[in-house]
Design an enzyme around this catalytic site. Sequence first.
Site, PDB file in Angstrom:
ATOM      1  N   ARG A 173       0.813  -1.233   0.000  1.00 29.74           N
ATOM      2  CA  ARG A 173       0.000   0.000   0.000  1.00 29.74           C
ATOM      3  C   ARG A 173       0.838   1.271   0.000  1.00 29.74           C
ATOM      4  NH1 ARG A 173      -2.792  -3.318  -1.239  1.00 29.74           N
ATOM      5  NH2 ARG A 173      -4.752  -4.026  -0.364  1.00 29.74           N
ATOM      6  N   SER A 225     -10.808   0.448   4.029  1.00 30.29           N
ATOM      7  CA  SER A 225     -10.067   0.078   5.246  1.00 30.29           C
ATOM      8  C   SER A 225      -9.257   1.265   5.746  1.00 30.29           C
ATOM      9  CB  SER A 225      -9.108  -1.079   4.947  1.00 30.29           C
ATOM     10  OG  SER A 225      -9.853  -2.214   4.620  1.00 30.29           O
ATOM     11  N   GLU A 302      -3.908   3.782   6.334  1.00 31.19           N
ATOM     12  CA  GLU A 302      -3.943   3.651   4.875  1.00 31.19           C
ATOM     13  C   GLU A 302      -4.626   4.898   4.281  1.00 31.19           C
ATOM     14  OE1 GLU A 302      -5.195  -0.248   3.578  1.00 31.19           O
ATOM     15  OE2 GLU A 302      -6.046   0.584   1.747  1.00 31.19           O
TER      16      GLU A 302
HETATM   17  C1  LIG Z   1     -15.574   0.980  -0.369  1.00 29.49           C
HETATM   18  C2  LIG Z   1     -14.089   1.072  -0.586  1.00 29.49           C
HETATM   19  C3  LIG Z   1     -13.363  -0.086  -0.820  1.00 29.49           C
HETATM   20  C4  LIG Z   1     -11.982  -0.015  -1.042  1.00 29.49           C
HETATM   21  N1  LIG Z   1     -11.299  -1.174  -1.293  1.00 29.49           N
HETATM   22  C5  LIG Z   1      -9.978  -1.122  -1.522  1.00 29.49           C
HETATM   23  C6  LIG Z   1      -9.246  -2.322  -1.805  1.00 29.49           C
HETATM   24  O1  LIG Z   1      -9.789  -3.403  -1.893  1.00 29.49           O
HETATM   25  N2  LIG Z   1      -7.914  -2.205  -1.999  1.00 29.49           N
HETATM   26  C7  LIG Z   1      -7.271  -1.006  -1.942  1.00 29.49           C
HETATM   27  O2  LIG Z   1      -6.045  -0.967  -2.139  1.00 29.49           O
HETATM   28  N3  LIG Z   1      -7.930   0.133  -1.669  1.00 29.49           N
HETATM   29  C8  LIG Z   1      -9.261   0.118  -1.471  1.00 29.49           C
HETATM   30  N4  LIG Z   1      -9.941   1.270  -1.196  1.00 29.49           N
HETATM   31  C9  LIG Z   1      -9.212   2.537  -1.091  1.00 29.49           C
HETATM   32  C10 LIG Z   1      -9.131   3.352  -2.402  1.00 29.49           C
HETATM   33  O3  LIG Z   1     -10.152   2.973  -3.295  1.00 29.49           O
HETATM   34  C11 LIG Z   1      -7.771   3.194  -3.091  1.00 29.49           C
HETATM   35  O4  LIG Z   1      -6.767   3.642  -2.239  1.00 29.49           O
HETATM   36  C12 LIG Z   1      -7.700   3.953  -4.430  1.00 29.49           C
HETATM   37  O5  LIG Z   1      -6.613   3.449  -5.167  1.00 29.49           O
HETATM   38  C13 LIG Z   1      -7.555   5.464  -4.288  1.00 29.49           C
HETATM   39  O6  LIG Z   1      -7.655   6.046  -5.583  1.00 29.49           O
HETATM   40  P1  LIG Z   1      -8.300   7.486  -5.779  1.00 29.49           P
HETATM   41  O7  LIG Z   1      -8.221   7.840  -7.222  1.00 29.49           O
HETATM   42  O8  LIG Z   1      -9.636   7.556  -5.173  1.00 29.49           O
HETATM   43  O9  LIG Z   1      -7.268   8.390  -4.964  1.00 29.49           O
HETATM   44  P2  LIG Z   1      -7.608   9.629  -4.012  1.00 29.49           P
HETATM   45  O10 LIG Z   1      -8.333   9.141  -2.828  1.00 29.49           O
HETATM   46  O11 LIG Z   1      -8.197  10.727  -4.797  1.00 29.49           O
HETATM   47  O12 LIG Z   1      -6.126  10.054  -3.577  1.00 29.49           O
HETATM   48  C14 LIG Z   1      -5.331   9.196  -2.786  1.00 29.49           C
HETATM   49  C15 LIG Z   1      -3.874   9.640  -2.923  1.00 29.49           C
HETATM   50  O13 LIG Z   1      -3.444   9.409  -4.258  1.00 29.49           O
HETATM   51  C16 LIG Z   1      -2.988  10.622  -4.857  1.00 29.49           C
HETATM   52  N5  LIG Z   1      -3.379  10.586  -6.274  1.00 29.49           N
HETATM   53  C17 LIG Z   1      -4.605  10.378  -6.815  1.00 29.49           C
HETATM   54  N6  LIG Z   1      -4.517  10.366  -8.166  1.00 29.49           N
HETATM   55  C18 LIG Z   1      -3.226  10.573  -8.481  1.00 29.49           C
HETATM   56  C19 LIG Z   1      -2.495  10.684  -9.690  1.00 29.49           C
HETATM   57  N7  LIG Z   1      -3.059  10.585 -10.907  1.00 29.49           N
HETATM   58  N8  LIG Z   1      -1.159  10.906  -9.609  1.00 29.49           N
HETATM   59  C20 LIG Z   1      -0.530  11.039  -8.414  1.00 29.49           C
HETATM   60  N9  LIG Z   1      -1.171  10.983  -7.237  1.00 29.49           N
HETATM   61  C21 LIG Z   1      -2.505  10.732  -7.270  1.00 29.49           C
HETATM   62  C22 LIG Z   1      -3.653  11.767  -4.092  1.00 29.49           C
HETATM   63  O14 LIG Z   1      -2.852  12.921  -4.147  1.00 29.49           O
HETATM   64  C23 LIG Z   1      -3.683  11.154  -2.680  1.00 29.49           C
HETATM   65  O15 LIG Z   1      -2.460  11.318  -2.042  1.00 29.49           O
HETATM   66  C24 LIG Z   1     -11.323   1.233  -0.995  1.00 29.49           C
HETATM   67  C25 LIG Z   1     -12.071   2.406  -0.774  1.00 29.49           C
HETATM   68  C26 LIG Z   1     -13.439   2.328  -0.586  1.00 29.49           C
HETATM   69  C27 LIG Z   1     -14.217   3.583  -0.377  1.00 29.49           C
END
Ligand SMILES: Cc1cc2nc3c(=O)[nH]c(=O)nc-3n(C[C@H](O)[C@H](O)[C@H](O)COP(=O)(O)OP(=O)(O)OC[C@H]3O[C@@H](n4cnc5c(N)ncnc54)[C@H](O)[C@@H]3O)c2cc1C
Length: 321
Positions: A173, A225, A302
């Site tokens: 992660r 999580s 996380e």
């Molecule tokens: C219901 C639910 C279930 C989930 N299940 C999982 C799972 O099974 N496994 C898992 O790993 N995670 C899970 N997550 C967490 C989440 O979905 C992941 O961490 C996801 O990859 C975050 O992506 P995001 O685009 O929403 O990032 P954001 O939440 O928008 O940002 C997270 C971080 O990434 C950075 N970021 C976003 N986009 C970019 C980019 N293009 N370039 C550089 N930095 C960037 C942001 O600056 C920030 O620091 C879950 C979340 C929810 C709500």
Amino acid sequence: MTPDFTPLKALGVIIEHNAPLWKWTTFQLGGPCPYFFSCSTPEQLEATVKFLVAQKILFILIGGGSNLVISDEGINCAVVRYVSLQPLISHTPNDITVSGSTSLDKLALYAAEHGLEGLNYTSGIPGTVGGAVVGNAGAFGKQVGDVLRSVTLLSSAGIKHEATAQELGFTYRNSRLKETGDIVVSAVFSVRPADRVILLKERDELLKIRWEKHPDLKKYPCAGSFFRNIEPTSKAQRRQATGWFLEQAGGKNLSVGGARIFEEHANIIVKGQDCRASDVYELSQKMAALAKKAFDLDLVREVRFVGKLPGVKESEKNIIW
Ligand SMILES: Cc1cc2nc3c(=O)[nH]c(=O)nc-3n(C[C@H](O)[C@H](O)[C@H](O)COP(=O)(O)OP(=O)(O)OC[C@H]3O[C@@H](n4cnc5c(N)ncnc54)[C@H](O)[C@@H]3O)c2cc1C
């Protein structure tokens, strides 16, 4: 003086002033930011970042907002959102090139539909490809870093460069991108030709497992999580579920203000009535203290906080922490 945004608007970038940020996170928490830039293509992203650098406007970047808790008072810098509704994807039999703004689940669906194996385990994970690369998102024992070949990055100074997966220093992660702040413009994943029907069937099964385990975001806004699972110990030799430890310690009964623990999973905080980001922060502190007291575990977060929260020193160092 308000900068002249005409060149960005001409490219299709959508710009809002005093934009409420709760709208853009799955937790539905967060106050406003002075300027909000919505970019859906690599071209729009690059132009926006270069514009902000030239204007000396401080900014942060978000994707799907599915791993964030944004301060109730909002943040005093611009926010660039990099999300595209239509997937921007192309492929050969052995690789897929995709924009960082594409939904991770849409990438998984595209791969399965085109008979390309390697990304099915990401089915149903919310957020964008960019967010998944930065946080090395994963499920079922596999992580995005395992199949990533290379990325095109944009530095916070607006300079574009390529990097291999090895250079991103993936761990559980985590990736080096959390320190560098480089933006994932696009990514190339290694895949293999496989039977489309089998892949789509497997995808349906994986989605079913997720729906049974994870909260429905429409009913239970959250960020998944809250803490990472526990790294393998010499005794267990495999990663252990933090939710199990929290549940054993009685964590499901914890709550602060409108923030409470999801009934089905002790490592997930959900937003209840009148919930504030500060409630989520305090509840996460209680969970960490409980795991320490009951099992002497030091939980690692996380989910990332954004902006200042009452009485928290860390937020003074970085906007996203
Ligand atoms: C219901 C639910 C279930 C989930 N299940 C999982 C799972 O099974 N496994 C898992 O790993 N995670 C899970 N997550 C967490 C989440 O979905 C992941 O961490 C996801 O990859 C975050 O992506 P995001 O685009 O929403 O990032 P954001 O939440 O928008 O940002 C997270 C971080 O990434 C950075 N970021 C976003 N986009 C970019 C980019 N293009 N370039 C550089 N930095 C960037 C942001 O600056 C920030 O620091 C879950 C979340 C929810 C709500």
